[in-house]
Write a protein that holds these residues in place. Structure first.
Motif, PDB file in Angstrom:
ATOM      1  N   LEU A 194       0.820  -1.213   0.000  1.00 18.19           N
ATOM      2  CA  LEU A 194       0.000   0.000   0.000  1.00 18.19           C
ATOM      3  C   LEU A 194       0.855   1.265   0.000  1.00 18.19           C
ATOM      4  CD1 LEU A 194      -2.725  -1.105   2.574  1.00 18.19           C
ATOM      5  CD2 LEU A 194      -2.842  -1.186   0.080  1.00 18.19           C
ATOM      6  N   ASP A 195       2.101   1.154   0.436  1.00 20.52           N
ATOM      7  CA  ASP A 195       2.984   2.325   0.437  1.00 20.52           C
ATOM      8  C   ASP A 195       3.339   2.761  -0.982  1.00 20.52           C
ATOM      9  OD1 ASP A 195       3.040   2.460   3.217  1.00 20.52           O
ATOM     10  OD2 ASP A 195       4.751   1.089   3.354  1.00 20.52           O
ATOM     11  N   SER A 196       3.157   1.877  -1.960  1.00 18.47           N
ATOM     12  CA  SER A 196       3.491   2.235  -3.346  1.00 18.47           C
ATOM     13  C   SER A 196       2.413   3.108  -3.987  1.00 18.47           C
ATOM     14  CB  SER A 196       3.704   0.977  -4.185  1.00 18.47           C
ATOM     15  OG  SER A 196       2.491   0.254  -4.330  1.00 18.47           O
ATOM     16  N   TYR A 197       1.251   3.242  -3.348  1.00 18.96           N
ATOM     17  CA  TYR A 197       0.158   4.026  -3.927  1.00 18.96           C
ATOM     18  C   TYR A 197       0.578   5.468  -4.188  1.00 18.96           C
ATOM     19  CZ  TYR A 197      -4.039   6.966  -3.767  1.00 18.96           C
ATOM     20  OH  TYR A 197      -4.981   7.924  -4.015  1.00 18.96           O
ATOM     21  N   GLU A 198       1.005   6.172  -3.163  1.00 25.17           N
ATOM     22  CA  GLU A 198       1.401   7.573  -3.364  1.00 25.17           C
ATOM     23  C   GLU A 198       2.666   7.673  -4.205  1.00 25.17           C
ATOM     24  OE1 GLU A 198       2.670  11.593  -0.803  1.00 25.17           O
ATOM     25  OE2 GLU A 198       1.905   9.811   0.229  1.00 25.17           O
ATOM     26  N   ALA A 199       3.601   6.744  -4.011  1.00 24.05           N
ATOM     27  CA  ALA A 199       4.862   6.791  -4.768  1.00 24.05           C
ATOM     28  C   ALA A 199       4.608   6.700  -6.266  1.00 24.05           C
ATOM     29  CB  ALA A 199       5.784   5.657  -4.312  1.00 24.05           C
ATOM     30  N   GLU A 200       3.596   5.931  -6.660  1.00 25.51           N
ATOM     31  CA  GLU A 200       3.295   5.781  -8.082  1.00 25.51           C
ATOM     32  C   GLU A 200       2.421   6.913  -8.608  1.00 25.51           C
ATOM     33  OE1 GLU A 200       3.474   0.901  -8.444  1.00 25.51           O
ATOM     34  OE2 GLU A 200       1.535   1.891  -8.337  1.00 25.51           O
ATOM     35  N   ARG A 212       1.524  11.744 -23.240  1.00 29.19           N
ATOM     36  CA  ARG A 212       1.654  10.332 -23.578  1.00 29.19           C
ATOM     37  C   ARG A 212       0.903   9.524 -22.531  1.00 29.19           C
ATOM     38  NH1 ARG A 212       6.590  11.891 -21.156  1.00 29.19           N
ATOM     39  NH2 ARG A 212       7.459  10.454 -19.625  1.00 29.19           N
ATOM     40  N   ASN A 213       0.784   8.231 -22.766  1.00 28.47           N
ATOM     41  CA  ASN A 213       0.083   7.387 -21.810  1.00 28.47           C
ATOM     42  C   ASN A 213       0.731   7.497 -20.441  1.00 28.47           C
ATOM     43  OD1 ASN A 213      -1.831   6.454 -23.548  1.00 28.47           O
ATOM     44  ND2 ASN A 213      -0.839   4.505 -23.962  1.00 28.47           N
ATOM     45  N   PRO A 214      -0.080   7.373 -19.385  1.00 29.36           N
ATOM     46  CA  PRO A 214       0.489   7.465 -18.030  1.00 29.36           C
ATOM     47  C   PRO A 214       1.605   6.456 -17.810  1.00 29.36           C
ATOM     48  CG  PRO A 214      -1.900   7.538 -17.959  1.00 29.36           C
ATOM     49  CD  PRO A 214      -1.537   7.198 -19.372  1.00 29.36           C
ATOM     50  N   TRP A 215       2.502   6.760 -16.911  1.00 33.12           N
ATOM     51  CA  TRP A 215       3.627   5.886 -16.589  1.00 33.12           C
ATOM     52  C   TRP A 215       4.000   6.123 -15.135  1.00 33.12           C
ATOM     53  CZ3 TRP A 215       3.898  10.736 -17.986  1.00 33.12           C
ATOM     54  CH2 TRP A 215       4.857  11.558 -17.377  1.00 33.12           C
ATOM     55  N   TYR A 216       4.718   5.180 -14.545  1.00 30.29           N
ATOM     56  CA  TYR A 216       5.211   5.302 -13.176  1.00 30.29           C
ATOM     57  C   TYR A 216       6.730   5.220 -13.203  1.00 30.29           C
ATOM     58  CZ  TYR A 216       0.402   4.507 -11.676  1.00 30.29           C
ATOM     59  OH  TYR A 216      -0.959   4.600 -11.479  1.00 30.29           O
ATOM     60  N   ASP A 217       7.370   6.145 -12.519  1.00 28.90           N
ATOM     61  CA  ASP A 217       8.830   6.145 -12.449  1.00 28.90           C
ATOM     62  C   ASP A 217       9.345   5.125 -11.438  1.00 28.90           C
ATOM     63  OD1 ASP A 217       9.203   8.164 -14.359  1.00 28.90           O
ATOM     64  OD2 ASP A 217       8.794   9.709 -12.892  1.00 28.90           O
ATOM     65  N   ALA A 218       8.518   4.791 -10.468  1.00 31.57           N
ATOM     66  CA  ALA A 218       8.896   3.830  -9.427  1.00 31.57           C
ATOM     67  C   ALA A 218       7.621   3.285  -8.816  1.00 31.57           C
ATOM     68  CB  ALA A 218       9.755   4.504  -8.361  1.00 31.57           C
ATOM     69  N   ALA A 240       9.251  -1.497 -21.012  1.00 35.39           N
ATOM     70  CA  ALA A 240       7.806  -1.624 -20.803  1.00 35.39           C
ATOM     71  C   ALA A 240       7.406  -1.457 -19.340  1.00 35.39           C
ATOM     72  CB  ALA A 240       7.335  -2.987 -21.309  1.00 35.39           C
ATOM     73  N   VAL A 241       8.306  -1.758 -18.424  1.00 31.64           N
ATOM     74  CA  VAL A 241       7.970  -1.721 -16.998  1.00 31.64           C
ATOM     75  C   VAL A 241       7.556  -0.310 -16.581  1.00 31.64           C
ATOM     76  CG1 VAL A 241       8.886  -2.009 -14.671  1.00 31.64           C
ATOM     77  CG2 VAL A 241       9.458  -3.662 -16.451  1.00 31.64           C
ATOM     78  N   GLY A 242       6.461  -0.216 -15.858  1.00 30.45           N
ATOM     79  CA  GLY A 242       5.963   1.064 -15.382  1.00 30.45           C
ATOM     80  C   GLY A 242       5.061   1.779 -16.366  1.00 30.45           C
ATOM     81  N   LYS A 243       4.936   1.268 -17.586  1.00 32.44           N
ATOM     82  CA  LYS A 243       4.106   1.908 -18.607  1.00 32.44           C
ATOM     83  C   LYS A 243       2.667   1.361 -18.552  1.00 32.44           C
ATOM     84  CE  LYS A 243       7.689   3.974 -20.613  1.00 32.44           C
ATOM     85  NZ  LYS A 243       8.817   3.177 -20.159  1.00 32.44           N
TER      86      LYS A 243
END
Length: 236
Positions: free
Chosen positions: A57-63, A105-111, A123-126
């Motif tokens: 659940l800690d990854s929610y805000e990070a992403e 561009r399409n949303p993505w996550y850096d971490a 592809a990871v995070g895309k």
């Protein structure tokens, strides 16, 4: 624009307008709130079921926070263009130069909850594209409708499970993962878990990210790829 300083405190989470406000110009406010909800709810499901640890659940805000800030800045810049009545000139100036990534561009996550390093060309995070597809029974639908609300591994022309180690297969099976082979309209079928990519956009997207197999989260972001490893991401 306004942001909450903290999106989680114990069992309380902020999402949508409760956690961030943005101008309307880019039309991304409601979409960001929906993505917040999608990101958080599948994680709550997995934690409450005991399949993944609470640290997930800690990854929610990070992403989500970096993605929301990006689209907020886009909305602000578009608002300035509209207000100054310089739409054509400014949009032309915003167009990417050769070799540059487009501003929108399409949303993505850096971490966040993913395996391997997040890179601009990987592809990871895309976020996965949303093409029209056909299943093995001949039903035409959107990819989302076929994948359902769980985890999925997609292989470009191959059974994605064939590239997993026994340990990796056990990890993904524990999460109720489904396995699909993506093929083109001119390719021979492999089995009941085939996905026919009608316009080739999904296969092209995978080739463009130099991967044959991807692991897709319930919110349609790529958690792992063959290029950087197919293990279930760690949550601790």
């Amino acid at each position: 624009m306004r942001y909450a300083d903290q999106w989680r405190k114990g069992r309380v989470f902020l999402l949508g307008d409760a956690g961030h406000l943005m101008p309307p110009w880019a039309g991304s406010g409601m979409q960001s709130g929906i993505r917040d909800a999608f990101n958080l709810t599948w994680k709550l499901r997995e934690v409450l079921s005991g399949r993944l640890p609470e640290s997930l659940l800690d990854s929610y805000e990070a992403e989500r926070a970096p993605n929301v800030r990006f689209y907020t800045e886009v909305a602000i810049q578009l608002g300035r263009i509209i207000q100054q009545q310089l739409i054509e000139e400014e949009l032309a100036a915003m167009a990417p130069k050769p070799g540059e990534l487009p501003m929108l561009r399409n949303p993505w996550y850096d971490a966040g909850w993913c395996t391997g390093e997040v890179t601009s060309d990987g592809a990871v995070g895309k976020m996965l594209p949303q093409p029209r597809v056909v299943d093995s029974a001949g039903r035409r639908c959107w990819l989302d409708d076929l994948l359902g609300d769980g985890f999925a591994l997609l292989g470009a022309g191959i059974d994605p499970a064939s590239l997993l180690t026994p340990e990796q297969r056990e990890q993904w099976d524990r999460l109720g993962t489904r396995y699909f082979t993506v093929i083109g309209v001119d390719s021979a079928g492999h089995g009941h878990d085939d996905i026919v990519d009608l316009d080739g956009s999904l296969l092209s997207w995978m080739r463009g990210h130099a991967t044959t197999v991807i692991a897709v989260r319930p919110d349609r972001f790529v958690a792992a790829a063959q290029r950087s490893g197919l293990a279930v991401p760690c949550s601790s």
